[in-house]
Design an enzyme around this catalytic site. Structure first.
Site, PDB file in Angstrom:
ATOM      1  N   GLY A 130      -0.867  71.572  28.638  1.00  0.00           N
ATOM      2  CA  GLY A 130      -1.854  71.211  29.670  1.00  0.00           C
ATOM      3  C   GLY A 130      -2.496  69.823  29.339  1.00  0.00           C
ATOM      4  CG  ASP A 131      -4.725  68.855  31.912  1.00  0.00           C
ATOM      5  OD1 ASP A 131      -3.825  68.676  32.818  1.00  0.00           O
ATOM      6  OD2 ASP A 131      -5.779  69.240  31.922  1.00  0.00           O
ATOM      7  CE  LYS A 178       5.099  75.719  30.279  1.00  0.00           C
ATOM      8  NZ  LYS A 178       5.092  75.729  31.839  1.00  0.00           N
ATOM      9  N   PRO A 183       9.229  72.466  30.285  1.00  0.00           N
ATOM     10  CG  PRO A 183       9.444  74.781  30.776  1.00  0.00           C
ATOM     11  CD  PRO A 183       8.827  73.678  30.012  1.00  0.00           C
ATOM     12  CG  MET A 184       8.041  69.555  34.039  1.00  0.00           C
ATOM     13  SD  MET A 184       7.301  67.978  34.021  1.00  0.00           S
ATOM     14  CE  MET A 184       8.048  67.100  32.726  1.00  0.00           C
ATOM     15  CB  CYS A 241       6.644  79.661  38.073  1.00  0.00           C
ATOM     16  SG  CYS A 241       6.608  78.705  39.513  1.00  0.00           S
ATOM     17  CD  GLN A 246      10.852  78.275  32.038  1.00  0.00           C
ATOM     18  OE1 GLN A 246      10.939  77.709  33.089  1.00  0.00           O
ATOM     19  NE2 GLN A 246       9.691  78.130  31.300  1.00  0.00           N
ATOM     20  N   GLY A 276       4.402  67.758  29.635  1.00  0.00           N
ATOM     21  CA  GLY A 276       5.120  67.732  31.061  1.00  0.00           C
ATOM     22  C   GLY A 276       4.715  66.331  31.790  1.00  0.00           C
TER      23      GLY A 276
HETATM   24  C1  LIG Z   1       7.307  68.665  38.813  1.00  0.00           C
HETATM   25  C2  LIG Z   1       6.906  69.929  37.800  1.00  0.00           C
HETATM   26  C3  LIG Z   1       7.833  70.982  37.706  1.00  0.00           C
HETATM   27  C4  LIG Z   1       7.639  72.118  36.945  1.00  0.00           C
HETATM   28  N1  LIG Z   1       8.545  73.064  36.677  1.00  0.00           N
HETATM   29  C5  LIG Z   1       8.299  74.106  35.569  1.00  0.00           C
HETATM   30  C6  LIG Z   1       9.514  74.932  35.391  1.00  0.00           C
HETATM   31  O1  LIG Z   1      10.721  75.036  35.864  1.00  0.00           O
HETATM   32  N2  LIG Z   1       9.214  75.886  34.470  1.00  0.00           N
HETATM   33  C7  LIG Z   1       8.001  76.015  33.494  1.00  0.00           C
HETATM   34  O2  LIG Z   1       7.603  77.094  32.949  1.00  0.00           O
HETATM   35  N3  LIG Z   1       7.026  75.274  34.020  1.00  0.00           N
HETATM   36  C8  LIG Z   1       7.046  74.339  34.963  1.00  0.00           C
HETATM   37  N4  LIG Z   1       6.288  73.182  35.351  1.00  0.00           N
HETATM   38  C9  LIG Z   1       4.865  73.392  34.497  1.00  0.00           C
HETATM   39  C10 LIG Z   1       4.922  72.469  33.200  1.00  0.00           C
HETATM   40  O3  LIG Z   1       5.951  72.941  32.376  1.00  0.00           O
HETATM   41  C11 LIG Z   1       3.611  72.503  32.390  1.00  0.00           C
HETATM   42  O4  LIG Z   1       3.120  73.584  32.008  1.00  0.00           O
HETATM   43  C12 LIG Z   1       2.394  71.738  33.081  1.00  0.00           C
HETATM   44  O5  LIG Z   1       2.989  70.746  33.918  1.00  0.00           O
HETATM   45  C13 LIG Z   1       1.322  71.421  32.473  1.00  0.00           C
HETATM   46  O6  LIG Z   1       1.623  70.584  31.438  1.00  0.00           O
HETATM   47  P1  LIG Z   1       1.277  68.894  31.517  1.00  0.00           P
HETATM   48  O7  LIG Z   1       0.035  68.702  32.010  1.00  0.00           O
HETATM   49  O8  LIG Z   1       1.866  68.475  30.218  1.00  0.00           O
HETATM   50  O9  LIG Z   1       2.017  68.581  32.624  1.00  0.00           O
HETATM   51  C14 LIG Z   1       6.427  72.387  36.066  1.00  0.00           C
HETATM   52  C15 LIG Z   1       5.544  71.144  36.330  1.00  0.00           C
HETATM   53  C16 LIG Z   1       5.789  70.218  37.008  1.00  0.00           C
HETATM   54  C17 LIG Z   1       4.654  69.119  37.140  1.00  0.00           C
END
Ligand SMILES: Cc1cc2nc3c(=O)[nH]c(=O)nc-3n(C[C@H](O)[C@H](O)[C@H](O)COP(=O)(O)O)c2cc1C
Length: 329
Positions: A205-206, A141, A18-19, A102, A72, A228
């Protein structure tokens, strides 16, 4: 086979994280087409849903082709979260996901998102109420903990399972870390080593390459992964990882034609969903990512992000196709 309730997600599902402002229906459409097995909406405010705020309600939009899809929500009031859960269920997603991760001040410092990691009893009580309020599977999450010295993720996962959640995704950072440092997946191993835990555990994560995905899959014993940032402007990452798992070989990077086709699909969907004006506006943040690394791209990007009609953006994309016809990624 990994299952959440009756949903069958394959042997090692790859989830779109979710982003906020990113994982909307147009973006989910291109991720689905490129191999995402389960996708989530961005987080939606429980208070906004209850107030019937148009902005929150529109985030509930989901489409048949993208199933299975989760919605979510976040909030700090048990009663509001219960009411919001019922509103979410009426939108007919496959899953309801609770955001306990968050880290941003305006959410976490009010006790929502990762803020609830400071009050695990409340986290468990809230989850129990939400599970009781709906008939669809509930997932969570979250992060490892609030800070390095308060990590209790093994206990948290088990207690949330015991009140009825059906899967957990863990971003392997603390709230204190925000997005800094490296995610420490060794905690995922500990969560999975708990013999009482039987729900799927997704690592997050990452993950940004097929090689890293394989290394982490082999090392940390998770049931699937959530991706993400690496998917932003690069939805191909899902199929690239799957291909690498299956064959040990890397797929060639998408060529210009594929990039333009996906950008166009994303744009078309944005315009259909939000109307020409808003759709074009919301698409602006994506161009740099789809064409990352292309030399002398600035003038094209500048024109795309100032173009005010769909026709104009498409004309620039046609120009890009022509000018960079021989460019190799
Ligand atoms: C632009 C952005 C918006 C995000 N919005 C949410 C969100 O709405 N809900 C959530 O649970 N996590 C949110 N996250 C966290 C991501 O879901 C994820 O946990 C985090 O980016 C780590 O994963 P990654 O390294 O693959 O990016 C957001 C992250 C980014 C970068």
């Amino acid at each position: 086979m990994v299952k959440i309730g009756n949903l069958e997600l394959g042997e090692f599902p790859l989830l779109l994280a979710p982003m906020e402002d990113v994982s909307d229906p147009p973006f989910r459409a291109v991720c689905k087409e490129n191999g995402a097995d389960l996708m989530y909406t961005e987080f939606i405010s429980s208070e906004g849903l209850i107030r019937d705020a148009a902005k929150s309600i529109q985030k509930l939009d989901i489409f048949e082709y993208e199933r299975p899809v989760g919605i979510q929500i976040f909030g700090n009031e048990i009663q509001s979260m219960r009411e919001a859960a019922a509103i979410v269920e009426a939108a007919r997603p496959d899953i309801l996901d609770i955001n306990y991760g968050c880290p941003v001040n305006k959410v976490a410092c009010k006790g929502a998102g990762a803020g609830i990691l400071l009050d695990i009893d409340k986290m468990v009580a809230m989850t129990a109420e939400i599970v009781k309020a709906v008939n669809i599977p509930v997932t969570v999450k979250t992060r490892l903990g609030w800070s390095q010295d308060t990590i209790r993720i093994v206990e948290v996962a088990e207690r949330l399972q015991d009140v009825g959640i059906q899967a957990i995704s863990i971003h392997a950072r603390t709230r204190q870390q925000m997005y800094k440092g490296e995610a420490d997946w060794s905690y995922l191993n500990l969560v999975k080593a708990n013999p009482r835990l039987h729900i799927p555990v997704f690592g997050n994560g990452d993950i940004d390459s097929p090689e890293k995905a394989k290394e982490y899959r082999d090392k940390y014993n998770v049931d699937g992964m959530m991706i993400g940032r690496a998917s932003i402007g690069y939805p191909w990452i899902f199929n690239e990882i799957k291909h690498y798992f299956a064959t040990g070989e890397k797929l060639a990077a998408p060529d210009l034609e594929q990039r333009i086709r996906v950008t166009k699909k994303h744009l078309d969907f944005s315009v259909q969903w939000k109307g020409e004006k808003q759709g074009i506006l919301e698409m602006r943040r994506h161009y740099t990512n789809y064409f990352r690394g292309m030399p002398n791209f600035k003038p094209f990007r500048a024109e795309m992000v100032t173009a005010e009609t769909y026709q104009h953006v498409c004309a620039v994309l046609d120009q890009v196709a022509e000018v960079y016809a021989d460019y190799e990624f």
